[in-house]
Motif scaffolding. Structure first.
Motif, short mmCIF file in Angstrom:
data_model
loop_
_atom_site.label_atom_id
_atom_site.label_comp_id
_atom_site.label_asym_id
_atom_site.label_seq_id
_atom_site.Cartn_x
_atom_site.Cartn_y
_atom_site.Cartn_z
N TYR A 1 1.38 11.56 -9.71
CA TYR A 1 1.15 13.41 -9.87
C TYR A 1 2.12 14.39 -9.07
CZ TYR A 1 -2.94 10.74 -10.95
OH TYR A 1 -4.23 9.36 -11.64
N ILE B 1 1.34 6.84 -6.58
CA ILE B 1 0.53 7.70 -7.04
C ILE B 1 0.89 8.70 -6.72
CG2 ILE B 1 -2.07 8.67 -6.36
CD1 ILE B 1 -2.07 6.07 -5.46
N ASN B 2 1.51 9.26 -5.95
CA ASN B 2 2.75 11.01 -5.11
C ASN B 2 3.32 11.05 -6.50
OD1 ASN B 2 1.03 11.61 -2.94
ND2 ASN B 2 3.20 10.63 -1.99
N TRP C 1 -3.27 18.66 -3.03
CA TRP C 1 -4.77 18.51 -2.83
C TRP C 1 -5.57 17.79 -3.48
CZ3 TRP C 1 -6.79 22.48 -1.02
CH2 TRP C 1 -5.56 23.44 -0.97
N LYS D 1 1.96 2.30 -3.60
CA LYS D 1 1.50 1.97 -4.10
C LYS D 1 0.93 3.64 -4.27
CE LYS D 1 -1.96 1.76 -7.44
NZ LYS D 1 -2.05 0.65 -8.63
N ILE D 2 1.06 4.04 -2.87
CA ILE D 2 1.30 5.55 -2.57
C ILE D 2 1.89 6.33 -2.94
CG2 ILE D 2 0.69 7.18 -0.45
CD1 ILE D 2 -1.00 5.28 1.46
N LEU E 1 -7.49 29.09 -0.85
CA LEU E 1 -8.30 28.32 -0.72
C LEU E 1 -7.95 27.67 0.84
CD1 LEU E 1 -10.40 25.97 -1.65
CD2 LEU E 1 -9.24 24.52 -2.55
N ARG E 2 -6.24 27.46 0.59
CA ARG E 2 -5.71 27.37 2.36
C ARG E 2 -5.90 27.26 3.20
NH1 ARG E 2 -0.32 24.15 0.94
NH2 ARG E 2 -0.45 24.11 -1.97
N LEU F 1 -9.07 27.29 4.42
CA LEU F 1 -9.09 25.18 5.12
C LEU F 1 -8.41 25.67 6.20
CD1 LEU F 1 -8.56 23.28 1.79
CD2 LEU F 1 -10.56 23.25 4.06
N THR G 1 3.57 16.15 -10.53
CA THR G 1 3.24 17.92 -11.04
C THR G 1 1.66 18.26 -11.67
OG1 THR G 1 5.59 16.89 -11.74
CG2 THR G 1 4.53 19.17 -12.44
N PRO G 2 1.40 19.48 -10.93
CA PRO G 2 0.21 19.82 -11.22
C PRO G 2 0.16 19.80 -13.15
CG PRO G 2 1.23 20.77 -9.69
CD PRO G 2 2.47 20.00 -9.95
N HIS G 3 -0.46 19.45 -13.24
CA HIS G 3 -1.20 19.37 -15.55
C HIS G 3 -1.84 20.61 -15.19
CE1 HIS G 3 0.57 15.33 -14.91
NE2 HIS G 3 0.86 15.77 -16.23
N ILE G 4 -2.60 21.20 -14.37
CA ILE G 4 -3.31 22.67 -14.76
C ILE G 4 -1.77 23.85 -14.73
CG2 ILE G 4 -3.78 24.01 -13.03
CD1 ILE G 4 -6.70 23.54 -14.02
N LEU H 1 -5.79 28.77 -5.19
CA LEU H 1 -5.25 28.08 -4.04
C LEU H 1 -4.66 29.03 -2.61
CD1 LEU H 1 -3.43 25.70 -6.63
CD2 LEU H 1 -5.41 25.69 -5.84
N VAL I 1 -10.68 24.08 10.24
CA VAL I 1 -9.64 23.17 10.85
C VAL I 1 -9.69 23.92 11.85
CG1 VAL I 1 -7.94 21.16 10.53
CG2 VAL I 1 -8.87 22.21 8.37
N LEU J 1 0.82 -1.48 -0.36
CA LEU J 1 0.15 0.10 0.21
C LEU J 1 0.60 1.17 -0.27
CD1 LEU J 1 -2.63 0.90 0.29
CD2 LEU J 1 -2.52 1.42 2.62
N ASP K 1 -4.37 14.78 -11.08
CA ASP K 1 -3.47 15.46 -12.02
C ASP K 1 -3.63 16.70 -12.56
OD1 ASP K 1 -2.74 14.98 -14.80
OD2 ASP K 1 -4.69 15.98 -15.44
N GLY K 2 -4.69 17.70 -12.01
CA GLY K 2 -5.06 19.07 -12.25
C GLY K 2 -4.27 19.84 -10.98
N PHE K 3 -3.78 19.71 -10.17
CA PHE K 3 -3.76 19.96 -9.16
C PHE K 3 -2.44 19.38 -8.28
CE2 PHE K 3 -7.59 21.08 -10.11
CZ PHE K 3 -7.45 22.68 -9.95
N GLY K 4 -2.28 18.21 -8.87
CA GLY K 4 -1.15 17.42 -8.08
C GLY K 4 -1.59 16.78 -6.54
N ALA K 5 -0.45 15.64 -6.01
CA ALA K 5 -1.19 15.05 -5.40
C ALA K 5 -1.33 15.72 -3.87
CB ALA K 5 -0.02 14.45 -4.81
#
Lengths: 57, 422
Positions: free
Chosen positions: A19, A15-16, B96, A11-12, A37-38, A41, A21-24, A34, A45, A8, B90-94
């Motif tokens: 992803y 995944i890290n 978010w 796998k994580i 948003l931070r 939050l 690099t943000p693709h947007i 963003l 919290v 696990l 994909d858009g904002f990274g791991a």
């Protein structure tokens, strides 16, 4: 069990990496959104934690 | 003859369009009707009992609000072929991505518990013990997903959506005053003045109309159904129809409780059903059946939203078109969330009221993030191409998103600190 946990974690990590690099396209507007948003939050919290502390006390 | 030919041509044209819609119909209608879940029914029942018909105008405003938010998920899903969780990763990274995924998991699980609370309370009215309801619901939902494909699941879900209309005959049976509904309900007004309590009710109604799981669910459903760019207009129509139906049902619940239970303090929909049973047996029964159906429909969609999201990110097979051998983790996730949520309701002395309140607070941490990501992703010209948000859509969508963020935050805060708005 230990093998599954290890799998696990791998796998994580995968995944890290996938992803990392943000693709947007990070325009100024997106960066500001963003950041807002931070801040939002963190404040929310903090409020939730404070409420829980009140309930527990 | 010419007239007949023209009529026949038009009939064929419209019939073809209807048949095409029936093929594409589903995600929008299901997600919007499922939005009237157990929590939603309680909110509408309490609104009607507290303010009568006076807030119907406000519910009507929620049709475009729900539509504009949800139609963006149709475009995003049809164009990118990705669910909302994967699109965020994909858009904002791991960072978010994980935040959204874990938050979604928590919100969905807690909401699922509230659906079980609603379903068990509804069937308890008919003398069905809670454990029987939980076992039956898990078995039924297991059968729905394991025996078939996405198509079968969707059509069964649509059947439950149809049952949600039970409130309409229920409202007619209590003989509401139509002139009163038109006079009080359609003219914007704030009964008793704009005070903290009214503000709380308005925020609660918004909170039940737009929930974070809906964004994730509809986008994943669009992908699982295999909708393409050319299907977007039908997907939008499906969403518009769904948002209209959900608000119409909400209005009929308000009319029902506004007619019979005006002035009664309602804490839950099951309490409303019990009160209605005293005055009209059939109407009370309809209310209880509707509450059970609402909880079931909500549970069907919410448990899938989490499973789809996890499947997308972990790379597991995650489609209802795959069987349990082909997608074991997808179904494991589905049943795990379902069974554990059901078991919580059966624990003696479980803090169910606290859980119900906690859902609203946790949802506030996910909803703004999911909505902001949605708008930003819809502005990604590179991926969205011609389906990118237009300036007009950005203006409307942006206004709605900002309003929802502010109001849902205030709602969450008011749930945590009730005395703040009094």
């Amino acid at each position: 069990m230990a093998f599954r946990t290890l799998r696990l974690i791998r796998k994580i990590q995968e995944i890290n990496k996938r992803y990392s690099t943000p693709h947007i396209e990070m325009s100024r507007a997106i960066r500001i959104s963003l950041m807002a948003l931070r801040i939002y939050l963190v404040l929310l919290v903090t409020l939730i934690v404070y409420k829980f502390a009140l309930i527990l006390s | 003859m010419n007239l007949f030919s023209r009529f026949y041509y038009k009939f064929r044209k419209y019939w073809k369009a209807i048949r095409l819609y029936l093929v594409i119909a589903g995600p929008g209608l299901v997600v919007m009707v499922a939005d009237n879940d157990a929590g939603g029914i309680t909110t509408y029942a309490a609104t009607g009992a507290k303010y009568g018909y006076n807030l119907i105008w406000f519910l009507l405003i929620l049709i475009p609000v729900a539509y504009y938010v949800q139609e963006m998920t149709v475009r995003l899903g049809a164009v990118t072929k990705r669910g909302h969780a994967e699109a965020i990763f994909d858009g904002f990274g791991a960072f978010w991505g994980w935040f959204s995924l874990i938050d979604l998991m928590i919100v969905d699980w807690l909401t699922l518990v509230t659906e079980f609370i609603g379903m068990t309370a509804a069937l308890l009215i008919f003398g069905v013990p809670a454990w029987v309801t939980v076992v039956a619901v898990v078995a039924l939902m297991g059968t729905i997903v394991l025996h078939g494909r996405y198509w079968t699941w969707e059509k069964i879900a649509l059947l439950f959506c149809a049952l949600n209309l039970i409130y309409i005959p229920g409202a007619f049976m209590v003989h509401p005053s139509v002139p009163d509904i038109l006079k009080k309900g359609l003219v914007p007004n704030f009964p008793g003045g704009f005070n903290g309590e009214l503000f709380f009710f308005l925020m609660a109604n918004i909170g039940t109309t737009i929930a974070p799981w809906m964004l994730f669910f509809q986008q994943s459903a669009v992908v699982d159904k295999g909708m393409l760019e050319k299907d977007i207009p039908w997907g939008k129509f499906d969403t518009l129809l769904g948002s209209t139906v959900t608000v119409v049902v909400a209005i009929f619940i308000v009319v029902l409780t506004g007619t019979v239970l005006k002035g009664v303090d309602i804490d839950s929909a099951s309490q409303a059903a019990e009160q209605l049973l005293k005055t009209n047996h059939y109407v009370g029964t309809f209310m209880a059946i509707g509450l059970f159906d609402a909880g079931l429909l909500g549970a069907i969609c919410i448990s899938l939203a989490s499973s789809w999201a996890f499947g997308e990110i972990f790379g597991w097979a995650h489609s209802l078109n795959r069987n349990i051998k082909e997608a074991p983790w997808f179904y494991a996730c589905y049943f795990f969330t379902l069974i554990t949520a059901g078991l919580v309701v059966l624990i003696p002395g479980a803090p169910l009221v606290l859980i119900t309140l906690f859902v609203q607070v946790i949802a506030v941490t996910l909803l703004p993030a999911a909505l902001v990501f949605l708008i930003l992703l819809l502005n990604d010209k590179k991926r969205m191409g011609e389906y990118c948000n237009s300036p007009g859509e950005n203006l409307i969508g942006g206004f709605i998103v900002v309003s929802i963020v502010i109001l849902s935050t205030l709602y969450g805060v008011s749930v945590m600190f009730p005395s703040l708005f009094q």
